[in-house]
Design a protein around this motif. Structure first.
Motif, short mmCIF file in Angstrom:
data_model
loop_
_atom_site.label_atom_id
_atom_site.label_comp_id
_atom_site.label_asym_id
_atom_site.label_seq_id
_atom_site.Cartn_x
_atom_site.Cartn_y
_atom_site.Cartn_z
N MET A 1 -58.08 21.27 29.50
CA MET A 1 -57.32 20.69 29.29
C MET A 1 -56.46 20.47 30.75
N LEU A 2 -56.71 21.05 31.59
CA LEU A 2 -55.00 21.47 32.59
C LEU A 2 -56.35 20.60 33.79
N SER B 1 -62.34 13.78 20.16
CA SER B 1 -61.28 14.30 19.24
C SER B 1 -60.51 15.38 20.38
N THR B 2 -60.97 16.12 20.98
CA THR B 2 -60.67 17.43 21.61
C THR B 2 -60.36 16.58 22.69
N ALA C 1 -51.75 15.69 24.32
CA ALA C 1 -50.25 16.85 24.82
C ALA C 1 -49.95 16.32 26.28
N LEU C 2 -50.64 15.56 27.03
CA LEU C 2 -50.59 16.07 28.51
C LEU C 2 -49.49 15.30 28.24
N GLY D 1 -45.02 15.00 29.62
CA GLY D 1 -44.88 14.21 30.42
C GLY D 1 -45.64 14.07 31.60
N LEU D 2 -46.36 15.24 31.76
CA LEU D 2 -47.69 15.45 32.96
C LEU D 2 -48.98 14.38 33.21
N LEU D 3 -48.74 13.30 32.38
CA LEU D 3 -49.61 11.99 32.38
C LEU D 3 -49.19 11.23 30.92
N GLU D 4 -49.31 9.56 32.43
CA GLU D 4 -48.59 8.45 31.98
C GLU D 4 -49.48 7.30 31.68
N ALA D 5 -48.92 6.63 30.88
CA ALA D 5 -50.12 6.02 30.40
C ALA D 5 -49.38 4.52 31.02
N VAL D 6 -50.47 3.74 32.27
CA VAL D 6 -50.18 2.46 32.61
C VAL D 6 -50.33 1.57 31.97
N ARG D 7 -51.42 1.48 31.14
CA ARG D 7 -51.45 0.73 30.44
C ARG D 7 -52.25 1.09 28.91
#
Length: 257
Positions: A14-15, A42-43, A50-51, A55-61
């Motif tokens: 994941m990391l 699914s995984t 989770a990320l 706040g470790l990932l941000e959706a841009v679109r």
């Protein structure tokens, strides 16, 4: 025991998503992330969710992500609390004021060196090494002086994994030669390189040491010979060694408190 191992492997995978993002590829689609991880959809979706929630990932679109704002918050926390940064406060500026070269503060990170702080002088070399960037352990003064002070067992492990890279960098074609080269740097207390990343650019670095005399990091300067022919190498070496000693002493003093 199996559960712990599987859990650790899952967390590592994941990391690993965080390491996919780069200056060249700042945005990744959900599909591309899952393909890079070589995991089930699914995984992959679970990891991304989770990320994102952390706040470790941000959706841009829709279905596309970039690194998230939590990382900026964590960077501020590092700037305010990191022992190496705190011990180095003011030292890089004083070093630049004293000899007129750009100064860097670095730390060992995996089998590489990470820049954690910098102070730039006028006419600093192009393609400069900056905070947050990594370089290999085998190129440049700032890296080699850390390498020279690593514990024996770690050097043996590094040599076993990266013998060809070590030989290609001129550090020695055998384990004995490698140890001899590093031993001289360690005895001198500094490393001096020329043109290893940019033609005509000198680098000088000295180690930041623990009380066990292993290197937590290094401090160094760089200058372009074509633009700074007035530089005395001996003067630069002395100033860098004194800066490294100051940071080392501050670190040990802070640890005793």
């Amino acid at each position: 025991m199996v559960t712990v191992t599987q859990g650790s492997a899952s967390l590592a995978k994941m990391l690993h998503i965080m390491e996919l993002f780069s200056e060249a590829e700042p945005v990744w689609s959900t599909t591309a992330i899952i393909e890079a991880l070589e995991t089930s959809r699914s995984t992959g979706y679970r990891y991304i969710k989770a990320l994102h929630e952390a706040g470790l990932l941000e959706a841009v679109r829709n279905g596309h992500y970039t690194l998230g704002p939590r990382i900026i918050e964590m960077d501020l926390q590092m700037r305010l609390t990191d022992p190496l940064l705190l011990a180095g406060q003011g030292v890089l500026k004083d070093l630049v004021d004293r000899i007129g070269h750009s100064a860097l503060l670095c730390t060992a990170f995996r089998d590489s060196v990470l820049c954690v702080d910098e102070y730039r002088a006028p006419l600093s070399p192009e393609n400069r090494f900056s905070r947050g960037q990594r370089r290999p352990l085998f190129q440049g003064a700032i890296s080699k002086i850390i390498l020279a002070h690593l514990p024996h067992h770690r050097l043996k492990a590094i040599y076993a994994r990266q013998q060809s890279e070590i030989e290609n960098s001129g550090l020695g074609g055998t384990w004995s030669d490698f140890r001899t080269t590093l031993g001289k740097m360690k005895k001198d207390g500094y490393a001096l390189t020329m043109g290893e990343f940019n033609p005509g650019v000198y680098g000088v670095a000295a180690p930041i040491l623990t009380d066990q005399k292993t290197a937590l990091g290094s401090v160094g300067v760089a200058w372009n010979e074509s633009e700074r022919r007035d530089v005395e190498v001996e003067h630069a070496v002395l100033a860098v060694k004194q800066a490294a000693t100051t940071i080392s002493e501050r670190l040990m003093e802070n640890q005793r408190r």
